[in-house]
Design an enzyme around this catalytic site. Sequence first.
Site, PDB file in Angstrom:
ATOM      1  N   ASP A 101       6.112   1.520   6.807  1.00  0.00           N
ATOM      2  CA  ASP A 101       4.720   1.085   6.596  1.00  0.00           C
ATOM      3  C   ASP A 101       4.040   1.982   5.590  1.00  0.00           C
ATOM      4  O   ASP A 101       3.475   2.993   5.936  1.00  0.00           O
ATOM      5  CB  ASP A 101       3.990   1.115   7.942  1.00  0.00           C
ATOM      6  N   ASP A 144       4.708  -6.351   4.736  1.00  0.00           N
ATOM      7  CA  ASP A 144       4.021  -5.272   5.458  1.00  0.00           C
ATOM      8  C   ASP A 144       3.841  -5.705   6.910  1.00  0.00           C
ATOM      9  O   ASP A 144       2.885  -5.305   7.574  1.00  0.00           O
ATOM     10  CB  ASP A 144       2.674  -4.962   4.792  1.00  0.00           C
ATOM     11  N   ASP A 150      -0.601   4.244   0.682  1.00  0.00           N
ATOM     12  CA  ASP A 150      -1.165   5.219   1.627  1.00  0.00           C
ATOM     13  C   ASP A 150      -0.484   5.064   2.984  1.00  0.00           C
ATOM     14  O   ASP A 150       0.130   4.030   3.275  1.00  0.00           O
ATOM     15  CB  ASP A 150      -2.688   5.053   1.782  1.00  0.00           C
ATOM     16  N   HIS A 172       2.814   3.995  12.583  1.00  0.00           N
ATOM     17  CA  HIS A 172       1.612   4.667  13.118  1.00  0.00           C
ATOM     18  C   HIS A 172       1.973   5.637  14.250  1.00  0.00           C
ATOM     19  O   HIS A 172       1.079   6.200  14.887  1.00  0.00           O
ATOM     20  CB  HIS A 172       0.562   3.664  13.644  1.00  0.00           C
ATOM     21  N   HIS A 189       0.837  -1.211   0.000  1.00  0.00           N
ATOM     22  CA  HIS A 189       0.000   0.000   0.000  1.00  0.00           C
ATOM     23  C   HIS A 189       0.865   1.251   0.000  1.00  0.00           C
ATOM     24  O   HIS A 189       1.919   1.290   0.636  1.00  0.00           O
ATOM     25  CB  HIS A 189      -1.002   0.002   1.157  1.00  0.00           C
ATOM     26  N   GLU A 201      -5.285   0.954   2.415  1.00  0.00           N
ATOM     27  CA  GLU A 201      -5.057  -0.099   3.410  1.00  0.00           C
ATOM     28  C   GLU A 201      -5.252   0.442   4.814  1.00  0.00           C
ATOM     29  O   GLU A 201      -5.841  -0.210   5.676  1.00  0.00           O
ATOM     30  CB  GLU A 201      -3.646  -0.677   3.255  1.00  0.00           C
ATOM     31  N   GLU A 202      -4.765   1.645   5.041  1.00  0.00           N
ATOM     32  CA  GLU A 202      -4.815   2.206   6.393  1.00  0.00           C
ATOM     33  C   GLU A 202      -6.214   2.664   6.794  1.00  0.00           C
ATOM     34  O   GLU A 202      -6.418   3.141   7.916  1.00  0.00           O
ATOM     35  CB  GLU A 202      -3.818   3.362   6.533  1.00  0.00           C
TER      36      GLU A 202
HETATM   37  N1  BES Z   1       1.521  -2.963   8.228  1.00  0.00           N
HETATM   38  C1  BES Z   1       0.364  -2.860   9.029  1.00  0.00           C
HETATM   39  C2  BES Z   1      -0.100  -4.173   9.605  1.00  0.00           C
HETATM   40  C3  BES Z   1       0.865  -4.863  10.514  1.00  0.00           C
HETATM   41  C4  BES Z   1       1.720  -4.168  11.322  1.00  0.00           C
HETATM   42  C5  BES Z   1       0.890  -6.228  10.542  1.00  0.00           C
HETATM   43  C6  BES Z   1       2.607  -4.835  12.136  1.00  0.00           C
HETATM   44  C7  BES Z   1       1.741  -6.883  11.366  1.00  0.00           C
HETATM   45  C8  BES Z   1       2.615  -6.179  12.153  1.00  0.00           C
HETATM   46  C9  BES Z   1      -0.761  -2.261   8.222  1.00  0.00           C
HETATM   47  O1  BES Z   1      -0.368  -1.221   7.395  1.00  0.00           O
HETATM   48  C10 BES Z   1      -1.757  -1.694   9.199  1.00  0.00           C
HETATM   49  O2  BES Z   1      -1.406  -0.910  10.007  1.00  0.00           O
HETATM   50  N2  BES Z   1      -2.995  -2.098   9.075  1.00  0.00           N
HETATM   51  C11 BES Z   1      -4.048  -1.549   9.851  1.00  0.00           C
HETATM   52  C12 BES Z   1      -5.306  -1.957   9.168  1.00  0.00           C
HETATM   53  C13 BES Z   1      -6.549  -1.311   9.662  1.00  0.00           C
HETATM   54  C14 BES Z   1      -6.480   0.176   9.634  1.00  0.00           C
HETATM   55  C15 BES Z   1      -7.721  -1.795   8.885  1.00  0.00           C
HETATM   56  C16 BES Z   1      -4.009  -2.043  11.278  1.00  0.00           C
HETATM   57  O3  BES Z   1      -3.610  -3.180  11.545  1.00  0.00           O
HETATM   58  O4  BES Z   1      -4.378  -1.257  12.145  1.00  0.00           O
HETATM   59 MN    MN Z   2      -0.094   0.524   8.911  1.00  0.00          MN
END
Ligand code: BES
Ligand code: MN
Length: 449
Positions: free
Chosen positions: A109, A170, A78, A418, A76, A143-144
């Site tokens: 990320d 990711d 974004d 984040h 992603h 994605e975010e």
């Molecule tokens: N890269 C992350 C997900 C992640 C982080 C997986 C660390 C494993 C370890 C992804 O970009 C993310 O932050 N996803 C969000 C999705 C949500 C907003 C629908 C999440 O997990 O909060």
């Molecule tokens: Mn993320």
Amino acid sequence: MSLPPFFDDYLHFLRFASVSTDDRYREHVHACAAWLSGYLQKAGLKSEIHATPGHPIVTAHSPRHPAKPTVLIYGHYDVQPADPLDLWLHPPFEPHVENGKIYARGSTDNKGQIFSHICGVRQLFESGGQLPVNVVFLVEGEEEVGSDHLAPFLEAHREQLQCDVVVISDTGMIAPGVPTFTYGLRGIAAMEIFLQGPSKDLHSGIFGGAVANPLTELCRLAATLHGPDGKIAVEGFYDGILPLQDWERGAWKTCGMDDAELKRITGAPELQGEAGYTSLERTWARPTCELNGLTGGYQGQGTKTVLPSQASAKLTFRLVPGQEPARILDLVETHLRGRCPPSITLRVERGHSGGAYYVDPHGPYGQAAQDALRAVFPGKEPVLIREGGSIPIVADFKKILGVDTLLLGLALPDAGIHSSNECFPVEHLELGMRLNRALLGALAVPRNG
Ligand code: BES
Ligand code: MN
């Protein structure tokens, strides 16, 4: 320190403030998609930008050789908002290089990780060689914020996206230098609740005591979601969950991440969670209910004796295999409605969701992924983990395209994703390119399964 190839291009990618959640960044998100598509084209692929009701989806593919397997690489472009800005030592969209790390929102990320895959493929093309597999890139801009428009896109483009396996970087590495294969992710379901009391804000002295305070009732309701043992008190919430297996509970005890390290990374004075599980089990394989934001009442300087007319909360639930997002939201809504007093009108708005994911790490594709990790980290055995974060589309890759996903992350535990001062080690950019090439090589070999 020598800089990896395509480093300037990576910095260019990072300068787009492609924050997906906030309309004020829409132009930056679109500009980022356009640049990325051009870059994929320059890397030797045929790329397209697909408009959606939200942010654009960028695809690219190599020429399809029918005899070769096809690998879909997802990522992603974004990013999360950078706020609060004053916590950043350098502006989040002006990448800063220091001590071997690039500091910028999205550096890890997911821009750094997806970019290293693109460059891995670019290098293969530029060395004059043929790709060992057919490659399809799918890089989205939502994605975010839950990937709401991606599942319909998969449905509509099944044929172009048809592949044998999906590859994603990711996720995280358990520690620097430790090859890590993630075979499970938690799912997610989001909800916002709105509590309405009186029709307008009231003087809390004149009316307080006779009229319910929505903010107080919100806190009361929110507090019913957990029991004293840290378990979620919503009836049926845990039904159908696939239990943790003995081998994983055993393996995680020695995987190199312990409570002391977790405390160090988070800065929390003490750890806390569901009774009967270790911290890793709690974050990787047990569901949670989190309050992500509360609003209501006076937030300004000083005091204000107001009885607010409204209050609201943003909630997300992390889910594990066996839990279905829509059903969980049904159960939570029933729980809240059953406990909301008649003095309050409750409105529930459901948000994005995505299922949990689990792939057998010992299956043929899992083995290929581990072979690639061994090639890139000679002499080290890959660590097999699950993770607590979510990549909402992964469950849909299985459901809609019928394929498994291999998660080979390059994020370090202290990458600050984040959070403020997000960073990515410069050397991980090249590590990612090498991993990409090793993985495409490993996936070209037919395996029984
Ligand atoms: N890269 C992350 C997900 C992640 C982080 C997986 C660390 C494993 C370890 C992804 O970009 C993310 O932050 N996803 C969000 C999705 C949500 C907003 C629908 C999440 O997990 O909060
Ligand atoms: Mn993320």
